[in-house]
Design an enzyme around this catalytic site. Structure first.
Site, short mmCIF file in Angstrom:
data_model
loop_
_atom_site.label_atom_id
_atom_site.label_comp_id
_atom_site.label_asym_id
_atom_site.label_seq_id
_atom_site.Cartn_x
_atom_site.Cartn_y
_atom_site.Cartn_z
CG ASP A 16 -2.08 0.93 1.10
OD1 ASP A 16 -2.38 1.38 -0.03
OD2 ASP A 16 -2.71 1.23 2.14
N GLY A 17 0.34 2.32 -0.60
CA GLY A 17 1.00 3.63 -0.54
C GLY A 17 1.61 4.11 -1.85
CG ASN A 18 2.10 1.51 -5.22
OD1 ASN A 18 3.01 1.33 -4.42
ND2 ASN A 18 1.63 0.55 -6.00
N GLY A 19 0.06 5.46 -4.40
CA GLY A 19 -0.55 6.74 -4.77
C GLY A 19 0.05 7.89 -3.96
NE ARG A 29 -4.26 6.72 -7.31
CZ ARG A 29 -4.16 6.48 -6.00
NH1 ARG A 29 -3.97 7.47 -5.14
NH2 ARG A 29 -4.27 5.25 -5.54
CG HIS A 33 -0.10 2.02 -9.41
ND1 HIS A 33 -0.33 1.64 -8.10
CD2 HIS A 33 -1.20 2.74 -9.78
CE1 HIS A 33 -1.50 2.09 -7.71
NE2 HIS A 33 -2.06 2.77 -8.71
NE ARG A 67 -7.42 1.85 -5.78
CZ ARG A 67 -6.25 1.92 -5.21
NH1 ARG A 67 -5.18 2.21 -5.92
NH2 ARG A 67 -6.11 1.69 -3.92
CG LEU A 127 9.50 -17.07 -3.39
CD1 LEU A 127 9.14 -17.15 -1.91
CD2 LEU A 127 10.05 -15.68 -3.71
NE ARG A 178 -2.84 -1.54 4.29
CZ ARG A 178 -4.10 -1.61 3.88
NH1 ARG A 178 -4.89 -2.55 4.34
NH2 ARG A 178 -4.59 -0.72 3.03
C1 IPE Z 1 -5.24 -2.93 -0.49
O1 IPE Z 1 -4.91 -1.60 -0.63
C2 IPE Z 1 -5.25 -3.59 -1.85
C3 IPE Z 1 -3.94 -3.75 -2.48
C4 IPE Z 1 -2.79 -3.43 -1.96
C5 IPE Z 1 -3.96 -4.35 -3.79
P1 IPE Z 1 -6.03 -0.49 -0.80
O2 IPE Z 1 -5.33 0.84 -0.78
O3 IPE Z 1 -6.86 -0.78 -1.98
O4 IPE Z 1 -6.91 -0.68 0.52
P2 IPE Z 1 -7.94 0.29 1.21
O5 IPE Z 1 -9.04 0.53 0.21
O6 IPE Z 1 -7.22 1.55 1.54
O7 IPE Z 1 -8.41 -0.43 2.44
C1 IPE Z 2 -1.46 0.18 -3.45
O1 IPE Z 2 -1.24 1.54 -3.47
C2 IPE Z 2 -1.53 -0.39 -4.85
C3 IPE Z 2 -2.86 -0.88 -5.22
C4 IPE Z 2 -3.93 -0.90 -4.46
C5 IPE Z 2 -3.00 -1.40 -6.56
P1 IPE Z 2 -2.45 2.56 -3.49
O2 IPE Z 2 -2.80 2.83 -4.92
O3 IPE Z 2 -3.57 2.07 -2.64
O4 IPE Z 2 -1.78 3.85 -2.86
P2 IPE Z 2 -2.45 4.87 -1.82
O5 IPE Z 2 -3.03 4.07 -0.71
O6 IPE Z 2 -3.49 5.61 -2.60
O7 IPE Z 2 -1.33 5.73 -1.40
MG MG Z 3 -4.10 2.33 -0.71
#
Ligand code: IPE
Ligand code: IPE
Ligand code: MG
Length: 207
Positions: A16-19, A29, A33, A67, A127, A178
């Site tokens: 999580d946190g790419n965006g 964004r 990714h 999304r 793996l 996470r």
């Molecule tokens: C969880 O992350 C899904 C993936 C990492 C693929 P999200 O960013 O989508 O989760 P929520 O919506 O914040 O709970």
């Molecule tokens: C996780 O990063 C990647 C996917 C869910 C595909 P996010 O896209 O959820 O990044 P944030 O949470 O918006 O920073």
């Molecule tokens: Mg996210």
């Protein structure tokens, strides 16, 4: 002198946190990714090198269809391109690719690259990388129960449910990690995380 290293057998990663990583840099964004995929590759290689047996990566959840179309399309292309061009990497490291999730809910071309990658790597002995694409823990359990019901049983056991999950050969998750500070499960491997330890890092996934 030799040291006994006690490694977890199966590690799950909620990437999580790419965006947010992209936003902090004034980038789209999608750039986040792209960078997130680079980090995932480094991580897979490292887990393979140190002898981890199973890694599950949360790539795209059943909730991620909410999304924008542009972001979804970008993610699908990223998944396709990665799987098509990394056969050499998987072969060299003897990494076996498996998929969890509702495959039929994905675009046809994505279904094809996933099944090709799974077939191509099925005999590798290193793996196992479990890619969660169009994955939701609740959806997986419901699909498992429906598979059991189609065999006309009268009572369902825990063992029946486990055996009908997408990858019953993969043991439960020992450690769930996470990134990016959110402390929740977001529908990740619900059945397999019943006894996992959870570790939350504030670091954004691409970092
Ligand atoms: C969880 O992350 C899904 C993936 C990492 C693929 P999200 O960013 O989508 O989760 P929520 O919506 O914040 O709970
Ligand atoms: C996780 O990063 C990647 C996917 C869910 C595909 P996010 O896209 O959820 O990044 P944030 O949470 O918006 O920073
Ligand atoms: Mg996210």
């Amino acid at each position: 002198m030799s040291f006994e290293v006690n490694l977890p057998n199966h590690i799950g990663f909620i990437m999580d946190g790419n965006g947010r990583w992209a936003k902090e840099r004034g980038l789209l964004r999608t750039k986040g990714h792209q960078q997130g995929l680079e980090s995932a590759k480094i991580l897979i290689k490292h887990c393979s090198d140190i002898g981890i047996k199973y890694v599950s990566l949360y790539v795209f959840s059943t909730e991620n269809w909410k999304r924008t179309v542009d972001e979804i399309n970008f993610l699908m292309i990223l998944i396709k391109n990665h799987l098509k061009k990394e056969y050499g990497f998987y072969k060299k490291n003897q990494i076996k690719v498996v998929h969890s999730g509702d495959i039929l809910g994905l675009p046809k071309d994505v279904q094809k690259v996933i099944s090709d990658a799974v077939n191509e790597t099925k005999d590798y002995k290193g793996l196992t990388v479990n890619l969660l694409i169009n994955y939701g823990g609740r959806n997986e359990i419901v699909r498992s129960v429906n598979k059991i019901l189609s065999s006309k049983v009268t009572e369902i056991t825990e063992d029946d449910i486990y055996k009908n999950l997408d990858n019953p050969d993969i043991p439960e998750v020992d450690l769930m990690i996470r990134s990016s500070g959110e402390q929740r499960l977001s529908n990740f491997l619900l059945w397999q995380c019943a006894y996992s330890e959870f570790y939350y890092s504030n670091v954004l996934w691409p970092d």
